[in-house]
Enzyme design. Structure first.
Site, PDB file in Angstrom:
ATOM      1  N   ASP A  89       5.106  -3.530  11.341  1.00 40.14           N
ATOM      2  CA  ASP A  89       3.727  -3.055  11.544  1.00 40.14           C
ATOM      3  C   ASP A  89       3.413  -2.698  12.997  1.00 40.14           C
ATOM      4  OD1 ASP A  89       3.941  -5.707  12.178  1.00 40.14           O
ATOM      5  OD2 ASP A  89       2.341  -6.404  10.867  1.00 40.14           O
ATOM      6  N   ARG A 129       0.852  -1.182   0.000  1.00 41.66           N
ATOM      7  CA  ARG A 129       0.000   0.000   0.000  1.00 41.66           C
ATOM      8  C   ARG A 129       0.881   1.222   0.000  1.00 41.66           C
ATOM      9  NH1 ARG A 129      -3.641   0.350   4.527  1.00 41.66           N
ATOM     10  NH2 ARG A 129      -1.692   0.093   5.647  1.00 41.66           N
ATOM     11  N   SER A 152       7.151  -5.757   6.903  1.00 41.86           N
ATOM     12  CA  SER A 152       6.836  -6.722   7.961  1.00 41.86           C
ATOM     13  C   SER A 152       7.414  -8.105   7.666  1.00 41.86           C
ATOM     14  CB  SER A 152       5.328  -6.758   8.184  1.00 41.86           C
ATOM     15  OG  SER A 152       4.902  -5.482   8.584  1.00 41.86           O
TER      16      SER A 152
HETATM   17 MG    MG Z   1      -1.052  -6.087   8.624  1.00 42.67          MG
END
Ligand code: MG
Ligand code: ADP
Length: 509
Positions: A230, A108, A177
């Site tokens: 994250d 994203r 992550s």
């Molecule tokens: Mg996530």
């Protein structure tokens, strides 16, 4: 009555007797089958029991393991990784910042406009992009070139000409992550590829630098100002909104937590320089283990059959990836031990076919005939015509598995609070006051939480909150706030880019 009549009556009586006998035998078989499934359920309930005493043992074990992981490298199953994030956003950050959130098969891109006053995120835009399958097994350059071009397109679409001059460098927070050994708050090397990626030439390289080079190659004037995972992003967003936020936890496909630690408590890294006196520690708590965790044969089997046996034990009892599969294993056992589900469906043998959103849907089914439960059993597991009492049993299985997960999650959170002295009244008192016996007022403590399991599964959330109250006692629990931080992992990275671009924190030791 003639002879024929007598014979007919006798035949009828015999037939009636046979029918009755068949019915009695069927009923007895059904009862035996029912007793067997009830026994499976009772064994499950016993194996998953989490009375408050046991939860407190888990709390203590978590705090002990945190100490051990901070004392020495490899001292605990908790890695307790340094993040080099010493300062969290305060709410005073100002300007336009970007973030890139790379998790599994999507990434994203975000743009956040900050107004410089507390809690004023003026605007934020997000775009989700799938990563083409072939790039997940290609080279580092190909993957990052693809991401950099998409980021550049996004920047060009979003920006007004007046916002950035040609020479002006934009600041980016990069949420990555995957397992990374952080060298500073903006750099870190990839330890291994996970989650479907297999790009061997990326292992051991500095992922920020790889992204930085790709952005330069593609003519995008942007600097990686923060590299975070994250949990750290979520903590940053939590702290931006509320400075009492001291920890964050992710309950999504996986689970992890981070919190703000005193630099002098990080013994494995003596002489750590920090302007703030603290540092965010990424616990990697999915790998927590304690003999006090209530473990069943279903957990043992799930672990043995997983690609990472003996790894991520806590995560395998708690996170969205696994809860559905634990329920599937229990229903399979029930179906094998009795015929209340009819013949054993081959679908029940397929790992991960029952996903956690499905068990949430069954658990939340409040229709009188449990129609959603019937639908999922029929459509996903190919078990049609399940009687209502058996459907109720399936809901109970979902309840037992999810309740255990949520209560253990709560114990994990209280473990963190215990480690930093926020789990009791007077816990934050100065020592002289404490010795004098006067209790200081309990400080308000906020824990930021993000992830699809917590956000979407009502019963998980409710059981977690209930257990927090039970473990802490209501007088303490009323000072502890669990706050949902939607989109924390992305927006938080942009906030860290903002606070780090202005920060004087010393990143390296
Ligand atoms: Mg996530
Ligand atoms: P990720 O953890 O992959 O970054 P999310 O935070 O969005 O992504 O969490 C997704 C996970 O949350 C899913 O894998 C699933 O286990 C869980 N989840 C999503 N929706 C629901 C739901 N309605 N009920 C229960 N769990 C859900």
């Amino acid at each position: 009555m003639g002879k024929v009549g007598v014979a007919l009556a006798a035949a009828c009586a015999a037939a009636a007797c046979v029918t009755a006998a068949v019915m009695v035998s069927r009923r007895m078989k059904r009862r035996r089958g029912w007793r067997k499934v009830v026994t499976v359920l009772e064994d499950l309930e016993e194996g998953c029991a989490t009375p408050v005493g046991r939860l407190r043992q888990v709390v203590d074990a978590m705090a002990v393991e945190m100490h051990a992981g901070l004392a020495s490298e490899g001292g605990s199953k908790l890695k307790m990784l340094l993040t080099y994030v010493h300062n969290l956003p305060t709410g005073m950050e100002k300007g336009i910042y970007y973030a890139l959130d790379l998790d599994d098969t999507n990434f994203r891109v975000l743009r956040v406009k900050l107004g410089g006053q507390r809690s004023t995120i003026l605007d934020h835009d997000v775009e989700r992009q799938p990563i083409p399958q072939h790039l997940m097994t290609s080279t580092t350059e190909e993957l990052f070139d693809f991401i950099a071009t998409k980021l550049k397109d996004f920047v060009e679409r979003q920006e007004n000409v007046s916002e950035f001059s040609v020479e002006e460098t934009r600041e980016l927070g990069f949420t990555f992550s995957f397992p990374v050994k952080q060298n500073s708050s903006s750099t870190g090397t990839l330890l291994k590829c996970t989650k479907g990626f297999s790009i061997e030439d990326m292992v051991g390289r500095d992922v920020s630098q790889c992204l930085q080079e790709a952005m330069s190659r593609n003519g995008l004037n942007m600097r990686v100002a923060a590299l975070v995972n994250d949990t750290v992003g979520t903590l940053a967003l939590g702290h931006y909104h509320d400075q009492d936020t001291v920890a964050s936890v992710i309950f999504g496909t996986g689970t992890n937590a981070c919190y703000l630690e005193r630099a002098d408590a990080i013994i494995k890294c003596q002489g750590l320089l920090s302007t703030s006196g603290g540092m965010v520690v990424n616990m990697e708590w999915g790998n927590f283990w304690s003999s006090h965790l209530p473990r069943t044969s279903y957990d043992v089997d799930l672990d043995c059959e997983s690609p990472n046996p003996n790894d991520q034990g806590f995560e395998k009892m708690i996170s969205g990836m696994y809860l559905g599969d634990i329920v599937r294993r229990v229903v399979l056992r029930m179906s094998q031990e009795s015929d209340v589900f009819g013949p054993v469906s081959s679908r029940l043998l397929v790992p991960f076919i029952l996903r956690t959103p499905m068990i949430a849907a069954m658990h939340d089914d409040d229709s009188p005939n449990l129609m959603e439960v019937a639908r999922i059993l029929r459509d996903t597991l190919q078990i049609p015509d399940v009687p209502l009492n058996v459907r109720k049993l399936v809901v109970k299985v979902c309840d037992v598995v999810t309740r255990r997960a949520a209560r253990l999650a709560a114990a994990g959170i209280v473990g963190i609070l215990k480690k930093i002295g926020r789990d009791r009244n007077g816990g934050t008192a100065s020592s002289s006051k404490a010795k004098g016996g006067s209790q200081s007022k309990m400080r308000r403590t906020v824990v930021a939480v993000e992830g699809g399991l917590y956000t979407n599964y009502t019963m998980f959330r409710e059981y977690l909150n209930e257990a927090m109250g039970e473990i802490l006692g209501e007088d303490v629990a009323e000072h502890v706030v669990i706050r949902d931080m939607d989109d924390g992992s992305g927006i938080g990275a942009a906030l860290l880019a903002a606070s780090h671009s202005a920060s004087l924190a010393i990143d390296n030791i």
